[in-house]
Design an enzyme around this catalytic site. Structure first.
Site, PDB file in Angstrom:
ATOM      1  CD  GLU A  12     -38.964 -16.126 -31.399  1.00  0.00           C
ATOM      2  OE1 GLU A  12     -39.142 -15.416 -30.397  1.00  0.00           O
ATOM      3  OE2 GLU A  12     -38.168 -15.838 -32.311  1.00  0.00           O
ATOM      4  CD  GLU A  35     -18.072 -21.833 -43.911  1.00  0.00           C
ATOM      5  OE1 GLU A  35     -17.037 -22.424 -44.294  1.00  0.00           O
ATOM      6  OE2 GLU A  35     -18.759 -21.130 -44.668  1.00  0.00           O
TER       7      GLU A  35
END
EC number: 4.2.1.126
Length: 302
Positions: free
Chosen positions: A117, A86
């Site tokens: 992960e 953004e």
């Protein structure tokens, strides 16, 4: 894999307030979730001092040619990518200035790759792929504060002398001890036990908003509370650009449209031209001299 027991993590604890959530009417169920969500902003508020320290470091890094890099796995990784994506349309920065890296790569944005992960080395590889350097800032995001992928990244960043920040939702986590700056809003047990995409994810999103927004404010991307480096890339943003210049200068639409056309919809330059009554070339020269800070540019000509 770290050896911290999950049953010791606040985010994995069972929430006594919602233990009957599967036996109540829909409205009552939603009230339970909403009551838990109300705790998030208060938890973030308690971390404002640490968030401020992080914002100052990020802003300083930007001014010295550094970048902000988020790393995380699962929901935490997605939130980093979301915040980073953004920044270019909102503040007119390059897509390289704020980057989000998720364990497992781009496909993990849409389909969970939970095993990714567990590798410290994978994060180091990912950071090297984006040429992470000592002038950059690394923000490691993990609700648990124990994710190996993120820990590997923080350790690597520390090793090359970069500033490290952890965003977790468990106090005294391993990540908090590794990072230079620890941000740990403790939101308590989730409405659905262990579902950290809920309160923990909301808290992380709020913190990341503050980090990126605060750094952009500190580096002159905002005038008043207006996003003056907005890129007008569609009809909605073209209209927003016009409104921003009108709001900043008090000018009428006709004048604003004329100036914006002259500057190729450079909102910041248009504002300063109107405020200073200078031509485009001179206005740009003074703005550039003041590193894009409109307030400082106005002071120079006052």
């Amino acid at each position: 894999m770290t050896n911290i027991s999950l049953d010791k993590l606040v985010t994995e604890s069972r929430n006594e307030n919602t233990k009957d959530i599967d036996r109540v009417e829909t409205l009552e169920m939603l009230k339970m979730i909403n009551d838990e969500d109300k705790k998030v902003a208060e938890a973030v508020e308690k971390e404002l001092i640490n968030i401020a320290k992080a914002v100052d470091k990020i802003g300083e890094s930007f001014l010295n040619g550094g970048r902000l890099i988020y790393v995380g796995a699962g929901t935490s990784g997605r939130l980093g990518v979301l915040d980073a994506s953004e920044c270019p349309p909102t503040y007119g920065v390059s897509y390289d200035l704020v980057r989000g890296i998720i364990a497992g790569g781009e496909s993990a944005m849409f389909k969970a790759r939970e095993g990714a992960e567990d590798s410290k080395k994978l994060c180091i590889k990912d950071l090297k792929n984006v040429n992470f350097g000592e002038n950059d800032i690394l923000v490691g995001i993990a609700a648990s504060g124990r994710t190996p992928y993120v820990i590997g990244g923080l350790e690597y960043a520390n090793g090359i002398g970069a500033t490290t920040i952890s965003v977790t939702c468990n106090p005294e986590s391993e990540m908090s001890k590794i990072a230079n700056i620890s941000i740990a809003p403790v939101v308590g047990p989730e409405a659905i036990t262990g579902s950290t995409r809920m309160k923990a994810g909301t808290a992380q999103k709020m913190v990341l908003n503050m980090l990126s927004t605060g750094a952009m404010v500190k580096t002159g991307k905002v005038y008043g509370n207006l996003m003056v480096d907005l890129k007008a890339t569609n009809e909605k943003l073209v209209e927003r650009a016009k409104r921003i210049v009108m709001q900043a200068t008090g000018s009428k639409r006709e004048q604003v449209e004329k100036i914006l056309k002259e500057t190729n919809f450079d909102v910041k330059l248009s504002i300063f031209m109107i405020e200073s009554s200078l031509d485009k070339i001179k206005a740009k020269e003074i703005l550039d001299k003041n590193k894009g800070y409109i307030v400082e540019a106005i002071k120079e000509i006052s």
